[in-house]
Design a protein around this motif. Sequence first.
Motif, PDB file in Angstrom:
ATOM      1  N   UNK A 127      68.989 -23.011  86.756  1.00 42.84           N
ATOM      2  CA  UNK A 127      68.952 -21.299  86.040  1.00 42.84           C
ATOM      3  C   UNK A 127      69.684 -19.876  86.356  1.00 42.84           C
ATOM      4  N   UNK A 128      70.598 -20.025  87.017  1.00 40.09           N
ATOM      5  CA  UNK A 128      71.760 -19.035  86.993  1.00 40.09           C
ATOM      6  C   UNK A 128      72.745 -19.353  85.757  1.00 40.09           C
ATOM      7  N   UNK A 129      72.932 -20.453  85.825  1.00 38.15           N
ATOM      8  CA  UNK A 129      74.004 -20.922  84.808  1.00 38.15           C
ATOM      9  C   UNK A 129      73.327 -20.123  83.539  1.00 38.15           C
ATOM     10  N   UNK A 130      71.837 -20.699  83.296  1.00 35.91           N
ATOM     11  CA  UNK A 130      71.442 -20.176  81.844  1.00 35.91           C
ATOM     12  C   UNK A 130      71.398 -18.968  81.772  1.00 35.91           C
ATOM     13  N   UNK A 131      70.968 -17.729  82.789  1.00 40.16           N
ATOM     14  CA  UNK A 131      70.699 -16.582  82.262  1.00 40.16           C
ATOM     15  C   UNK A 131      71.831 -16.138  82.779  1.00 40.16           C
ATOM     16  N   UNK A 132      73.488 -16.349  83.049  1.00 37.97           N
ATOM     17  CA  UNK A 132      74.642 -15.855  83.114  1.00 37.97           C
ATOM     18  C   UNK A 132      75.160 -16.120  81.319  1.00 37.97           C
ATOM     19  N   UNK A 133      74.682 -17.029  80.586  1.00 29.85           N
ATOM     20  CA  UNK A 133      74.776 -16.923  79.453  1.00 29.85           C
ATOM     21  C   UNK A 133      74.170 -16.716  78.100  1.00 29.85           C
ATOM     22  N   UNK A 134      73.213 -16.702  78.151  1.00 28.83           N
ATOM     23  CA  UNK A 134      71.589 -15.727  77.498  1.00 28.83           C
ATOM     24  C   UNK A 134      72.107 -14.638  77.580  1.00 28.83           C
TER      25      UNK A 134
END
Length: 134
Positions: A127-134
């Motif tokens: 979830x955190x990685x997805x928020x960073x890259x989006x």
Amino acid sequence: MTDTNLVDNLARLSFLVQNTLAELAGRHDLSLIQTRLLGVLRDHEPTMQELGRHLGLDKSSISGLVDRAQRRGLVTRTAGETDRRVTRVSITADGLALATEVAGVFAERIAEFTAGLSPAERRTLAELAGRIVS
């Protein structure tokens, strides 16, 4: 103020992921960017221009990349249906098989790297990685 620990750990994680993908690509005589190309084409049939934007490459670089992949039988080019000046790039059956194989082994390696995390921690990381890259 910059959190040095965060910066260092994200850099190390990036190196781990990129080096792993480069190693897997090399096993199939692919460059890292060729592997990314096949990954994009697994789910999309972009125009050359869209592909260049997605991979961060200029027109001449994307043309050379697609040329090399086409010579290997991994991708094809087709003229656009409504505008013949537009060229779409699609993955071939051989390209899809190769992309699927590399992605599967890559997923196994990522699972190994995250094996020490609980399922909840893996979900949080995703979830955190997805928020960073989006």
